[in-house]
Design an enzyme around this catalytic site. Sequence first.
Site, short mmCIF file in Angstrom:
data_model
loop_
_atom_site.label_atom_id
_atom_site.label_comp_id
_atom_site.label_asym_id
_atom_site.label_seq_id
_atom_site.Cartn_x
_atom_site.Cartn_y
_atom_site.Cartn_z
N GLU A 107 -2.10 -1.19 7.81
CA GLU A 107 -1.01 -1.45 6.98
C GLU A 107 -0.05 -0.50 6.99
O GLU A 107 1.20 -1.02 6.96
CB GLU A 107 -1.73 -1.32 5.44
CG GLU A 107 -2.50 -2.48 4.81
CD GLU A 107 -1.95 -3.78 4.81
OE1 GLU A 107 -0.83 -3.91 5.11
OE2 GLU A 107 -2.65 -4.79 5.23
N TYR A 140 2.34 -1.49 -2.46
CA TYR A 140 1.76 -2.48 -1.57
C TYR A 140 0.44 -1.99 -0.99
O TYR A 140 -0.64 -2.44 -0.75
CB TYR A 140 2.96 -3.05 -0.75
CG TYR A 140 2.06 -4.04 0.45
CD1 TYR A 140 1.60 -5.00 0.37
CD2 TYR A 140 2.02 -3.36 1.71
CE1 TYR A 140 1.02 -5.85 1.22
CE2 TYR A 140 1.29 -3.94 2.58
CZ TYR A 140 0.66 -5.09 2.33
OH TYR A 140 -0.04 -5.83 3.37
N ASP A 182 3.87 -7.74 -0.98
CA ASP A 182 5.02 -7.29 0.14
C ASP A 182 6.14 -8.25 0.27
O ASP A 182 6.16 -9.28 -0.52
CB ASP A 182 4.06 -7.02 1.59
CG ASP A 182 3.74 -8.57 2.18
OD1 ASP A 182 3.79 -9.40 1.63
OD2 ASP A 182 3.28 -8.36 3.30
#
Length: 347
Positions: free
Chosen positions: A38, A121, A139
């Site tokens: 991520e 997020y 996101d």
Amino acid sequence: MSGVSKAIVQPLLDWYDAGHRDLPWRSEPTPYRVWVSEIMLQQTRVEAVRGYFSRWMNALPDIPALAAADEAVYTKLWEGLGYYSRVRNLHRAAVLLCEEYGGELPADYDRLLALPGVGEYTAGAVASIAFGLPVPAVDGNVLRVAARLDNDFTPITDAKFKKQTRERFAALMPSDRSGDLNQSLMELGATVCLPNGAPRCADCPIQHLCEGFHRGNAAVLPLRAAKKARRVENRTALVVRCGQLVGLRQRPKKGLLAGLWELPSLDGHLSPDELRAALTEMGWSVRKLLSLRPAKHIFTHVEWHMNGVYVELDAPAPTLTFVTPAELRDAYALPSAFRSFVSVLED
């Protein structure tokens, strides 16, 4: 038509189950792998991340390995991904995790959110995908999907819109498949509900629930607040050779590209005479100057317009560190802003 509502959950999960992209961090979604992926995926395309992710995991397979790594190692593994503050925050967080959590990520949204470099997020993605916690991961892809589903013309950069979207998706999270729902929304935004006015509505599993589609606005949504124009800086970038060695310098510890090694450069587009005079004043013994093809590099708030110059010296410049081309390639993380100039070097 219903926009963002519980009606979208099962169609999205069914669509995701029927076929989604095979990504290395999905096949083995351990907390560390999800976290690293991520962070890498911020401001970077999925296809570009695949190779970086594999190399990273081979070199730094767990949090203790990352915490113990030298800066030169993890910044070199990051070379080309940009935004180097991200990798430094990864390392800072790994050290903290070893000190406070036994080298493991905590299965708690708020504690994840408190880690360096982890925002709402990323905390939501790790919490839901790796730990199964029923929290949203919103996101840009998810914001775009929400704007189209609701036919909402509020700019998706608006903080209130982001907050409301997180709250609405939080209410939809299934207790048993929150990670899959978050990933289905990410997948939809990345492969079907595309940006830049080209959504593939015919392939969308929730088209029938989309207000933007039914009102003919999917292609014009979402709206974004106008960005400020980037500041343009002219620079003269130097490929410095002394014998078989290449000259580098390290940037200041704060500011743009903080602490990274770079090709030396000077402010402005200097003529050959101006450049020779400036280098001589700096104590450099210049033998030859050759012009290189110019290049441009765009950062978030500034863009560099660079004229390149190959500089051959009779003696090492006192302000530079000299390395072999092989050392530059293998051991020094050079920002991608200078990548086009490095091609002139040969081992």
